[in-house]
Design a protein around this motif. Structure first.
Motif, PDB file in Angstrom:
ATOM      1  N   PRO A   1       0.824  -1.217   0.000  1.00 39.23           N
ATOM      2  CA  PRO A   1       0.000   0.000   0.000  1.00 39.23           C
ATOM      3  C   PRO A   1       0.855   1.263   0.000  1.00 39.23           C
ATOM      4  N   ALA A   2       0.298   2.322  -0.556  1.00 38.83           N
ATOM      5  CA  ALA A   2       0.990   3.616  -0.580  1.00 38.83           C
ATOM      6  C   ALA A   2       0.913   4.294   0.794  1.00 38.83           C
ATOM      7  N   ARG A   3      -0.116   3.989   1.570  1.00 36.83           N
ATOM      8  CA  ARG A   3      -0.308   4.528   2.912  1.00 36.83           C
ATOM      9  C   ARG A   3      -0.585   3.366   3.856  1.00 36.83           C
ATOM     10  N   PRO A   4      -0.175   3.439   5.119  1.00 34.09           N
ATOM     11  CA  PRO A   4      -0.360   2.314   6.045  1.00 34.09           C
ATOM     12  C   PRO A   4      -1.827   1.935   6.298  1.00 34.09           C
ATOM     13  N   ALA A   5      -2.692   2.914   6.479  1.00 30.61           N
ATOM     14  CA  ALA A   5      -4.113   2.626   6.737  1.00 30.61           C
ATOM     15  C   ALA A   5      -4.848   2.445   5.408  1.00 30.61           C
ATOM     16  N   PRO A   6      -5.662   1.377   5.271  1.00 33.11           N
ATOM     17  CA  PRO A   6      -6.374   1.135   4.009  1.00 33.11           C
ATOM     18  C   PRO A   6      -7.207   2.317   3.520  1.00 33.11           C
ATOM     19  N   MET A   7      -7.884   3.026   4.439  1.00 34.93           N
ATOM     20  CA  MET A   7      -8.688   4.178   4.028  1.00 34.93           C
ATOM     21  C   MET A   7      -7.807   5.271   3.428  1.00 34.93           C
ATOM     22  N   ASP A   8      -6.670   5.536   4.043  1.00 31.30           N
ATOM     23  CA  ASP A   8      -5.753   6.554   3.519  1.00 31.30           C
ATOM     24  C   ASP A   8      -5.139   6.118   2.199  1.00 31.30           C
ATOM     25  N   ASP A   9      -4.881   4.815   2.073  1.00 28.65           N
ATOM     26  CA  ASP A   9      -4.359   4.272   0.819  1.00 28.65           C
ATOM     27  C   ASP A   9      -5.369   4.495  -0.307  1.00 28.65           C
ATOM     28  N   PHE A  10      -6.648   4.180  -0.040  1.00 26.88           N
ATOM     29  CA  PHE A  10      -7.703   4.384  -1.039  1.00 26.88           C
ATOM     30  C   PHE A  10      -7.807   5.860  -1.431  1.00 26.88           C
ATOM     31  N   ARG A  11      -7.851   6.728  -0.436  1.00 29.52           N
ATOM     32  CA  ARG A  11      -7.976   8.171  -0.712  1.00 29.52           C
ATOM     33  C   ARG A  11      -6.803   8.693  -1.523  1.00 29.52           C
ATOM     34  N   SER A  12      -5.602   8.144  -1.290  1.00 32.80           N
ATOM     35  CA  SER A  12      -4.429   8.620  -2.033  1.00 32.80           C
ATOM     36  C   SER A  12      -4.460   8.192  -3.492  1.00 32.80           C
ATOM     37  N   LYS A  13      -5.264   7.178  -3.811  1.00 35.52           N
ATOM     38  CA  LYS A  13      -5.301   6.632  -5.175  1.00 35.52           C
ATOM     39  C   LYS A  13      -6.579   6.984  -5.935  1.00 35.52           C
ATOM     40  N   PHE A  14      -7.603   7.420  -5.230  1.00 36.91           N
ATOM     41  CA  PHE A  14      -8.882   7.751  -5.868  1.00 36.91           C
ATOM     42  C   PHE A  14      -8.732   9.048  -6.643  1.00 36.91           C
ATOM     43  N   LEU A  15      -9.010   9.016  -7.947  1.00 36.60           N
ATOM     44  CA  LEU A  15      -8.900  10.213  -8.779  1.00 36.60           C
ATOM     45  C   LEU A  15     -10.266  10.849  -9.043  1.00 36.60           C
ATOM     46  N   SER A  16     -11.231  10.027  -9.460  1.00 39.01           N
ATOM     47  CA  SER A  16     -12.552  10.558  -9.792  1.00 39.01           C
ATOM     48  C   SER A  16     -13.535   9.408  -9.951  1.00 39.01           C
ATOM     49  N   VAL A  17     -14.797   9.771 -10.103  1.00 39.20           N
ATOM     50  CA  VAL A  17     -15.834   8.795 -10.427  1.00 39.20           C
ATOM     51  C   VAL A  17     -16.659   9.381 -11.564  1.00 39.20           C
ATOM     52  N   ARG A  18     -16.983   8.520 -12.522  1.00 45.11           N
ATOM     53  CA  ARG A  18     -17.864   8.916 -13.625  1.00 45.11           C
ATOM     54  C   ARG A  18     -19.151   8.127 -13.447  1.00 45.11           C
ATOM     55  N   VAL A  19     -20.280   8.823 -13.405  1.00 45.30           N
ATOM     56  CA  VAL A  19     -21.581   8.196 -13.239  1.00 45.30           C
ATOM     57  C   VAL A  19     -22.306   8.315 -14.577  1.00 45.30           C
ATOM     58  N   VAL A  20     -22.726   7.174 -15.113  1.00 42.99           N
ATOM     59  CA  VAL A  20     -23.422   7.157 -16.398  1.00 42.99           C
ATOM     60  C   VAL A  20     -24.866   6.730 -16.162  1.00 42.99           C
ATOM     61  N   ASN A  21     -25.786   7.593 -16.522  1.00 45.16           N
ATOM     62  CA  ASN A  21     -27.208   7.267 -16.455  1.00 45.16           C
ATOM     63  C   ASN A  21     -27.628   6.649 -17.780  1.00 45.16           C
ATOM     64  N   ASP A  22     -28.340   5.541 -17.705  1.00 46.88           N
ATOM     65  CA  ASP A  22     -28.912   4.877 -18.885  1.00 46.88           C
ATOM     66  C   ASP A  22     -27.855   4.534 -19.935  1.00 46.88           C
ATOM     67  N   ILE A  23     -26.791   3.881 -19.514  1.00 47.71           N
ATOM     68  CA  ILE A  23     -25.668   3.543 -20.393  1.00 47.71           C
ATOM     69  C   ILE A  23     -26.145   2.738 -21.602  1.00 47.71           C
ATOM     70  N   GLY A  24     -25.675   3.118 -22.770  1.00 48.64           N
ATOM     71  CA  GLY A  24     -26.002   2.420 -24.008  1.00 48.64           C
ATOM     72  C   GLY A  24     -27.331   2.787 -24.632  1.00 48.64           C
ATOM     73  N   SER A  25     -28.040   3.734 -24.056  1.00 45.02           N
ATOM     74  CA  SER A  25     -29.352   4.120 -24.605  1.00 45.02           C
ATOM     75  C   SER A  25     -29.264   5.501 -25.258  1.00 45.02           C
ATOM     76  N   ARG A  26     -30.361   5.899 -25.921  1.00 47.49           N
ATOM     77  CA  ARG A  26     -30.406   7.229 -26.540  1.00 47.49           C
ATOM     78  C   ARG A  26     -30.264   8.343 -25.518  1.00 47.49           C
ATOM     79  N   GLN A  27     -30.786   8.126 -24.315  1.00 45.79           N
ATOM     80  CA  GLN A  27     -30.761   9.181 -23.295  1.00 45.79           C
ATOM     81  C   GLN A  27     -29.548   9.086 -22.370  1.00 45.79           C
ATOM     82  N   GLU A  28     -28.500   8.340 -22.773  1.00 49.95           N
ATOM     83  CA  GLU A  28     -27.302   8.213 -21.931  1.00 49.95           C
ATOM     84  C   GLU A  28     -26.725   9.588 -21.597  1.00 49.95           C
ATOM     85  N   ARG A  29     -26.413   9.770 -20.305  1.00 53.52           N
ATOM     86  CA  ARG A  29     -25.773  11.007 -19.836  1.00 53.52           C
ATOM     87  C   ARG A  29     -24.677  10.628 -18.863  1.00 53.52           C
ATOM     88  N   SER A  30     -23.573  11.337 -18.939  1.00 52.41           N
ATOM     89  CA  SER A  30     -22.413  11.016 -18.115  1.00 52.41           C
ATOM     90  C   SER A  30     -21.997  12.242 -17.304  1.00 52.41           C
TER      91      SER A  30
END
Length: 137
Positions: free
Chosen positions: A16-45
């Motif tokens: 791990p990059a950080r000793p505590a798992p939560m801190d390790d996760f936070r140090s590696k988390f860059l972003s999240v992309r949320v896709v509504n209705d993936i693969g459909s005409r109304q898909e939005r990201s």
């Protein structure tokens, strides 16, 4: 198998990059992309940065956790929808709870958790910002 802080355990070869798992996760988390209705005409990201979605919470004296919540997206039309989140990490993160990479690790780059079904109902006048306040009753 590698052991670190507070009895955590990791798959062989993972450091791990950080000793505590939560801190390790936070140090590696860059972003999240949320896709509504993936693969459909109304898909939005929608893409959200770490600062927009991760919150550190002190549950009680010294017990910290991280919560994950996206800002509210634009309303969906009435009906059935799916919401699919993709997390971007750099590099791989393992949760410290076991030694199986498939069960305990998230890969680097972008990974999909799974599509979540959702139902949207038409907004009532009280919930619609385009309806004047005096007409919301």
């Amino acid at each position: 198998m590698a052991f670190t802080l507070q009895g955590t355990v990791y798959p062989a070869g993972y450091t791990p990059a950080r000793p505590a798992p939560m801190d390790d996760f936070r140090s590696k988390f860059l972003s999240v992309r949320v896709v509504n209705d993936i693969g459909s005409r109304q898909e939005r990201s929608f893409t959200f940065t770490q600062k927009q979605v991760l919150r550190r919470i002190d549950l009680q004296a010294g017990i910290l956790c991280t919560s994950f919540a996206t800002p509210p997206p634009h309303p969906l039309s009435a009906g059935e929808h799916t919401i699919t989140p993709f997390m971007r990490l750099s590099p791989e993160h393992c949760d410290g709870l076991g030694t199986n990479p498939e069960e305990n690790c998230l890969p680097a780059a972008s990974s999909c958790t799974r599509a979540h079904p959702s139902r949207s109902s038409p907004a009532t006048p009280a919930e619609r910002p385009d309806v004047p306040v005096h007409a919301r009753r």
